[in-house]
Design a protein around this motif. Structure first.
Motif, PDB file in Angstrom:
ATOM      1  N   TYR A 176      13.101  38.521  51.713  1.00 53.51           N
ATOM      2  CA  TYR A 176      12.747  37.139  52.061  1.00 53.51           C
ATOM      3  C   TYR A 176      11.370  37.101  52.722  1.00 53.51           C
ATOM      4  O   TYR A 176      11.101  36.308  53.618  1.00 53.51           O
TER       5      TYR A 176
ATOM      6  N   TRP B 119      27.189  30.428  53.825  1.00 57.60           N
ATOM      7  CA  TRP B 119      27.248  30.045  52.419  1.00 57.60           C
ATOM      8  C   TRP B 119      28.342  29.004  52.228  1.00 57.60           C
ATOM      9  O   TRP B 119      29.433  29.130  52.806  1.00 57.60           O
TER      10      TRP B 119
ATOM     11  N   LEU C  94      26.555  37.862  54.879  1.00 58.07           N
ATOM     12  CA  LEU C  94      25.386  38.554  55.428  1.00 58.07           C
ATOM     13  C   LEU C  94      25.835  39.683  56.349  1.00 58.07           C
ATOM     14  O   LEU C  94      26.579  39.447  57.311  1.00 58.07           O
TER      15      LEU C  94
ATOM     16  N   ALA D 160      15.763  25.939  57.415  1.00 57.72           N
ATOM     17  CA  ALA D 160      15.489  25.885  55.991  1.00 57.72           C
ATOM     18  C   ALA D 160      16.797  26.092  55.232  1.00 57.72           C
ATOM     19  O   ALA D 160      17.718  26.756  55.727  1.00 57.72           O
TER      20      ALA D 160
ATOM     21  N   GLN E 187      18.295  41.839  49.461  1.00 54.74           N
ATOM     22  CA  GLN E 187      17.523  40.622  49.210  1.00 54.74           C
ATOM     23  C   GLN E 187      16.254  40.679  50.047  1.00 54.74           C
ATOM     24  O   GLN E 187      16.307  40.993  51.243  1.00 54.74           O
TER      25      GLN E 187
ATOM     26  N   THR F 152      10.522  29.805  57.855  1.00 50.80           N
ATOM     27  CA  THR F 152      10.209  29.304  56.522  1.00 50.80           C
ATOM     28  C   THR F 152      10.929  30.102  55.444  1.00 50.80           C
ATOM     29  O   THR F 152      11.409  29.535  54.459  1.00 50.80           O
ATOM     30  N   THR F 153      10.978  31.421  55.639  1.00 53.92           N
ATOM     31  CA  THR F 153      11.629  32.298  54.665  1.00 53.92           C
ATOM     32  C   THR F 153      12.706  33.107  55.370  1.00 53.92           C
ATOM     33  O   THR F 153      12.427  34.168  55.920  1.00 53.92           O
ATOM     34  N   PRO F 154      13.920  32.585  55.384  1.00 46.75           N
ATOM     35  CA  PRO F 154      14.997  33.245  56.114  1.00 46.75           C
ATOM     36  C   PRO F 154      15.942  34.041  55.223  1.00 46.75           C
ATOM     37  O   PRO F 154      15.945  33.892  53.997  1.00 46.75           O
ATOM     38  N   ALA F 155      16.739  34.869  55.861  1.00 48.30           N
ATOM     39  CA  ALA F 155      17.940  35.381  55.209  1.00 48.30           C
ATOM     40  C   ALA F 155      18.971  34.252  55.274  1.00 48.30           C
ATOM     41  O   ALA F 155      18.721  33.205  55.874  1.00 48.30           O
ATOM     42  N   PHE F 156      20.131  34.462  54.668  1.00 48.94           N
ATOM     43  CA  PHE F 156      21.110  33.386  54.553  1.00 48.94           C
ATOM     44  C   PHE F 156      22.402  33.771  55.258  1.00 48.94           C
ATOM     45  O   PHE F 156      23.147  34.638  54.792  1.00 48.94           O
ATOM     46  N   ASP F 157      22.678  33.106  56.371  1.00 44.08           N
ATOM     47  CA  ASP F 157      23.817  33.523  57.188  1.00 44.08           C
ATOM     48  C   ASP F 157      25.063  32.683  56.996  1.00 44.08           C
ATOM     49  O   ASP F 157      26.107  32.995  57.567  1.00 44.08           O
TER      50      ASP F 157
ATOM     51  N   TYR G  23      23.893  41.995  51.803  1.00 43.45           N
ATOM     52  CA  TYR G  23      25.075  41.150  51.706  1.00 43.45           C
ATOM     53  C   TYR G  23      26.217  41.942  51.085  1.00 43.45           C
ATOM     54  O   TYR G  23      25.993  42.825  50.248  1.00 43.45           O
TER      55      TYR G  23
ATOM     56  N   TYR H 152       8.325  33.392  49.050  1.00 45.24           N
ATOM     57  CA  TYR H 152       8.996  32.809  47.901  1.00 45.24           C
ATOM     58  C   TYR H 152       8.277  33.257  46.629  1.00 45.24           C
ATOM     59  O   TYR H 152       7.046  33.420  46.643  1.00 45.24           O
TER      60      TYR H 152
ATOM     61  N   ASP I 252      18.951  31.817  58.404  1.00 41.29           N
ATOM     62  CA  ASP I 252      19.551  32.439  59.585  1.00 41.29           C
ATOM     63  C   ASP I 252      18.734  32.262  60.847  1.00 41.29           C
ATOM     64  O   ASP I 252      19.235  32.510  61.947  1.00 41.29           O
TER      65      ASP I 252
END
Lengths: 122, 107
Positions: free
Chosen positions: B91, A112, B46, A33, B89, A105-110, B36, B94, A100
């Motif tokens: 997650y 950028w 992260l 995602a 954050q 479906t709903t991930p953290a973001f590893d 973060y 949504y 990540d």
């Protein structure tokens, strides 16, 4: 190496449109995602929009719902953000971000992107 | 939408100090919580996901804990490269939301 290269930012007037792009490499794009996160000058992080691995499901922050459209082209490993009816409060650095966890479906973001600056001003 | 709050909003500390930042979610988010680090002019990085799992390559002086609505980020011994702003954050669903940030600067 995982890389996200976002582009398409610039200076536009209120009410105008802009399309951001994010070219992905170094990972299986179709397994993750993706989202866009923005940061107004001197402010914190704000999640803007997300898209499922297939592109079939999209999500939006209330602040952009109805004006922005996220999409992905899995054949080109590219993420997009179409921004319409831009407002001064949309002025920010826009980051393309990768989930990540594979197929989550709903991930953290590893990862950028370097960010692309959108300035909305008359 | 789930609202994330952080405290303090800023703190001053010295190298070697133990630093703790708290994050609270307005609803139960299980352990779907990430932290973060962002340095001025740089892209966010992260540090921790799933509330307590250290991201690969992140020094072990960083740790996270909590579940449900209350979470903490701890830096066991602050180093010069740790002066930055930290964001939590969620997650769990949504819309994803970030906390307002905690700026850690030099005392």
């Amino acid at each position: 190496e995982v890389q996200l290269s976002d582009s398409g930012g610039g200076l536009v007037q209120p009410g105008e449109s802009l399309r951001l792009s994010c070219a992905a490499s170094g990972f299986t794009f179709t397994d993750y995602a993706m989202s866009w996160v923005r940061q107004a000058p001197g402010k914190g992080l704000e999640w803007v929009s997300g898209v499922s691995v297939s592109g079939g499901t999209t999500y939006y922050a209330d602040s952009v719902k109805g004006r922005f459209t996220i999409s992905r082209d899995n054949s080109k490993n590219t993420l997009y953000l179409q921004m319409n009816t831009l407002r001064a409060e949309d002025t920010a650095i826009y980051y393309c971000v990768k989930g990540d966890e594979r197929l989550s479906t709903t991930p953290a973001f590893d990862c950028w992107g370097q960010g692309t600056l959108v300035t909305v001003s008359s | 939408a789930i609202r994330m709050t952080q405290s303090p909003s800023s703190l001053s500390a010295s190298t070697g100090d133990r630093v703790t930042i708290t994050c609270r979610a307005s609803q139960h988010i299980s352990n779907y919580l990430a932290w973060y680090q962002q340095k001025p002019g740089k892209v966010p990085k992260l540090l921790i996901h799933t509330a307590s799992v250290l991201q690969s390559g992140v020094p072990s002086r960083f740790s996270g804990s909590g579940s449900g609505t209350d979470f903490t980020l701890t830096i066991s011994s602050l180093q010069s490269e740790d002066f930055a702003t930290y964001y939590c954050q969620h997650y769990s669903t949504y819309p994803i939301t970030f906390g307002p940030g905690t700026k850690v600067d030099v005392k």
